[in-house]
Motif scaffolding. Structure first.
Motif, mmCIF file in Angstrom:
data_model
loop_
_atom_site.group_PDB
_atom_site.id
_atom_site.type_symbol
_atom_site.label_atom_id
_atom_site.label_comp_id
_atom_site.label_asym_id
_atom_site.label_seq_id
_atom_site.Cartn_x
_atom_site.Cartn_y
_atom_site.Cartn_z
ATOM 1 N N LEU A 289 3.313 -6.640 -9.168
ATOM 2 C CA LEU A 289 3.177 -7.326 -7.880
ATOM 3 C C LEU A 289 2.989 -8.825 -8.089
ATOM 4 C CD1 LEU A 289 2.880 -6.753 -4.787
ATOM 5 C CD2 LEU A 289 0.414 -6.758 -5.161
ATOM 6 N N GLY A 290 2.308 -9.180 -9.163
ATOM 7 C CA GLY A 290 2.115 -10.588 -9.462
ATOM 8 C C GLY A 290 3.411 -11.286 -9.841
ATOM 9 N N GLN B 137 0.828 -1.209 0.000
ATOM 10 C CA GLN B 137 0.000 0.000 0.000
ATOM 11 C C GLN B 137 0.861 1.258 0.000
ATOM 12 O OE1 GLN B 137 -2.477 -0.581 3.444
ATOM 13 N NE2 GLN B 137 -4.035 -1.751 2.315
ATOM 14 N N LYS B 138 1.932 1.245 0.791
ATOM 15 C CA LYS B 138 2.837 2.401 0.835
ATOM 16 C C LYS B 138 3.506 2.603 -0.515
ATOM 17 C CE LYS B 138 5.423 5.631 2.737
ATOM 18 N NZ LYS B 138 6.411 5.866 1.682
ATOM 19 N N GLU B 139 3.933 1.521 -1.153
ATOM 20 C CA GLU B 139 4.556 1.628 -2.471
ATOM 21 C C GLU B 139 3.579 2.193 -3.489
ATOM 22 O OE1 GLU B 139 7.412 -2.324 -1.863
ATOM 23 O OE2 GLU B 139 5.874 -2.295 -3.414
ATOM 24 N N LEU B 140 2.361 1.687 -3.494
ATOM 25 C CA LEU B 140 1.366 2.153 -4.452
ATOM 26 C C LEU B 140 1.018 3.615 -4.214
ATOM 27 C CD1 LEU B 140 -0.512 1.608 -6.786
ATOM 28 C CD2 LEU B 140 -2.186 0.668 -5.181
ATOM 29 N N SER B 141 0.991 4.019 -2.961
ATOM 30 C CA SER B 141 0.719 5.422 -2.643
ATOM 31 C C SER B 141 1.787 6.332 -3.240
ATOM 32 C CB SER B 141 0.656 5.603 -1.122
ATOM 33 O OG SER B 141 0.483 6.966 -0.786
ATOM 34 N N ASN C 171 11.205 -4.354 -3.398
ATOM 35 C CA ASN C 171 10.455 -3.089 -3.433
ATOM 36 C C ASN C 171 10.987 -2.116 -4.491
ATOM 37 O OD1 ASN C 171 12.806 -2.886 -1.738
ATOM 38 N ND2 ASN C 171 12.059 -0.910 -1.050
ATOM 39 N N VAL C 172 12.298 -2.060 -4.658
ATOM 40 C CA VAL C 172 12.870 -1.149 -5.658
ATOM 41 C C VAL C 172 12.458 -1.585 -7.063
ATOM 42 C CG1 VAL C 172 15.001 -0.268 -6.689
ATOM 43 C CG2 VAL C 172 14.828 -0.524 -4.202
ATOM 44 N N ALA C 173 12.533 -2.873 -7.325
ATOM 45 C CA ALA C 173 12.152 -3.385 -8.637
ATOM 46 C C ALA C 173 10.682 -3.104 -8.926
ATOM 47 C CB ALA C 173 12.416 -4.891 -8.707
ATOM 48 N N ARG C 174 9.824 -3.285 -7.930
ATOM 49 C CA ARG C 174 8.391 -3.025 -8.143
ATOM 50 C C ARG C 174 8.146 -1.562 -8.486
ATOM 51 N NH1 ARG C 174 7.757 -6.743 -4.015
ATOM 52 N NH2 ARG C 174 7.744 -5.154 -2.400
ATOM 53 N N ARG C 175 8.797 -0.686 -7.755
ATOM 54 C CA ARG C 175 8.589 0.743 -7.995
ATOM 55 C C ARG C 175 9.067 1.154 -9.386
ATOM 56 N NH1 ARG C 175 11.421 2.387 -4.237
ATOM 57 N NH2 ARG C 175 13.214 3.342 -5.276
ATOM 58 N N MET C 176 10.272 0.710 -9.754
ATOM 59 C CA MET C 176 10.836 1.093 -11.041
ATOM 60 C C MET C 176 10.041 0.491 -12.205
ATOM 61 S SD MET C 176 13.405 3.149 -10.567
ATOM 62 C CE MET C 176 12.267 3.865 -9.378
ATOM 63 N N LYS D 233 14.107 -4.660 -16.252
ATOM 64 C CA LYS D 233 13.700 -5.818 -15.456
ATOM 65 C C LYS D 233 14.891 -6.686 -15.067
ATOM 66 C CE LYS D 233 10.112 -7.877 -16.968
ATOM 67 N NZ LYS D 233 9.193 -8.717 -17.790
ATOM 68 N N TRP D 234 15.831 -6.873 -15.992
ATOM 69 C CA TRP D 234 16.901 -7.827 -15.750
ATOM 70 C C TRP D 234 18.136 -7.198 -15.110
ATOM 71 C CZ3 TRP D 234 14.770 -12.123 -15.503
ATOM 72 C CH2 TRP D 234 13.721 -12.462 -16.366
ATOM 73 N N VAL D 235 18.027 -5.919 -14.728
ATOM 74 C CA VAL D 235 19.113 -5.282 -13.998
ATOM 75 C C VAL D 235 19.370 -6.009 -12.677
ATOM 76 C CG1 VAL D 235 19.633 -3.212 -12.621
ATOM 77 C CG2 VAL D 235 19.001 -2.990 -15.018
#
Length: 404
Positions: free
Chosen positions: A186-187, A152-156, A195-200, A275-277
């Motif tokens: 997220l899936g 939730q914090k990431e999505l915010s 968390n960093v990968a999801r945000r980027m 993605k592959w970084v």
């Protein structure tokens, strides 16, 4: 302990539920256990014994195990047909908790389900089980809610970034799907450490979605695009029109759509690069070689997307191309595409068995991507339409905590 010995040990080796469960768990971990362990449940005619239908839990585990089959495993094809047919007719005649598990499995088998969505639903079902372990159940609830708070914090934060772009005004023609983009990523990996990968990646895929919509935009509405973007788009469109004129006499104008799709791939390549970084050089070398599992995931994405989008997307799709090239009907084309999707899942399963072509964590990202596609495009384009079903799924994973 050797996998085969684990699979067949003690007096439980004739219990369908136990054998199927062990088979699935071992294959999930990459062990290439033989499907011959199910031979004991077959009759002299090569069919599963009718007596098995009295064991609903066993049939459910057989159904789940069958989704881990690879090409050439005929017995697992038979197992899937046998178990799914029985479970569809028996779901309403079992206990409430078992019936819920059966219904959930028929819609989303474990192999094709998203980890967080499956966890949320299983917790709710397990809560109604009279034999539940209260301590284990409470730990599961707390774990789910803690991780949900992180998401939730990431999505915010991502939503604030998206709003700062003022995309609704700058790109009024584009789909506003930043939440769906985050859910997509997220899936692929929900674990807190990513968390960093999801945000980027959410930011990249959200922008890629806008670019995708630019390519699909109606030429008659160019005035709604910013001048610099309209010029770029018009130049690209003119090139494609020139291509169509060049090949029109040969009846191959439909091929221009492939050129457009390749242009989209060029943009999407930036997403893959980002993605592959987060993987090793060996994994990077492997994924850029377009291995079987990546190709299979792309097949699932492309064909399922085009099938659900056929009725409302005003563009040439793989469905149109196949019908035109082979003179096939829509029904025949869909049947062939679903056959290819089924084969692609078997190829994914094959790549996840020893010897592994890459590390299991990396392979599971590709599996998870296919799972997201399966969820979003199984019956409708849940990404483009973002209907009630999509909102309910997002709420269950990202909004509503589990009552403890």
């Amino acid at each position: 302990m050797h996998a085969r010995h684990f699979l067949e040990r003690s007096n439980e080796d004739n219990d369908l539920r136990v054998v199927a469960l062990r088979f699935r768990l071992l294959r999930q971990q990459g062990y290439r256990v033989s499907c011959d362990v199910f031979n004991k449940f077959m009759d002299d005619e090569g069919k599963f014994k009718d007596s098995l239908i009295t064991n609903v839990e066993g049939m459910l585990e057989l159904y789940e195990a069958a989704h881990f089959g690879v090409s050439g495993e005929e017995i697992l094809d038979k197992a899937l047909e046998f178990s799914s047919s029985y479970l569809q007719s028996s779901a309403s005649h079992t206990t409430s908790s078992l019936s819920a598990l059966v219904n959930e499995a028929l819609q989303f088998p474990i192999r094709k389900n998203l980890t967080r969505l499956a966890a949320r639903k299983f917790i709710s079902i397990y809560q109604e089980d009279a034999s539940r372990n209260e301590i284990l159940l409470n730990f599961a609830k707390l774990d789910f809610n803690i991780v949900q708070k992180i998401h939730q914090k990431e999505l915010s934060d991502i939503t604030r970034w998206w709003e700062a772009l003022d995309s609704a005004n700058k790109f009024p023609f584009a789909r506003n799907r930043v939440v769906e983009c985050y859910f997509w990523i997220l899936g692929v990996y929900f674990e807190p450490q990513y968390n960093v990968a999801r945000r980027m990646l959410t930011k990249v895929i959200a922008l890629t979605s806008i670019i995708d919509d630019i390519y699909d935009w109606d030429v008659n509405d160019l005035e709604q695009l910013p001048p610099y973007m309209g010029i770029c788009y018009k130049a690209l469109l003119d090139v494609y029109l020139e291509m169509e004129a060049e090949v029109e006499n040969g009846g191959g104008s439909y091929r221009v759509q492939y050129a457009k799709e390749e242009m989209k791939k060029l943009v999407r390549a930036y997403l893959e690069e980002a993605k592959w970084v987060y993987i090793t050089k060996e994994d990077f070398d492997w994924v850029t070689s377009e291995p079987l599992i990546v190709r299979a995931s792309c097949i699932i994405c492309r064909l399922m997307d085009d099938m659900v989008g056929l009725e409302f997307e005003q563009k040439v799709t793989a469905v149109d191309c196949y019908m035109n090239e082979y003179g096939a009907s829509k029904k025949e084309t869909f049947a062939e595409f679903w056959k290819q999707v089924k084969k692609a899942w078997k190829d994914i399963n094959e790549e996840c068995l020893e010897p592994l072509p890459a590390s299991m964590p990396v392979l599971m990202r590709v599996v998870n991507l296919a799972r997201v596609i399966n969820l979003l495009y199984e019956r409708d384009d849940e990404y483009a339409n973002s209907n009630t079903k999509t909102k309910q799924i997002v709420r269950s994973v990202l909004v509503d905590p589990i009552a403890v």
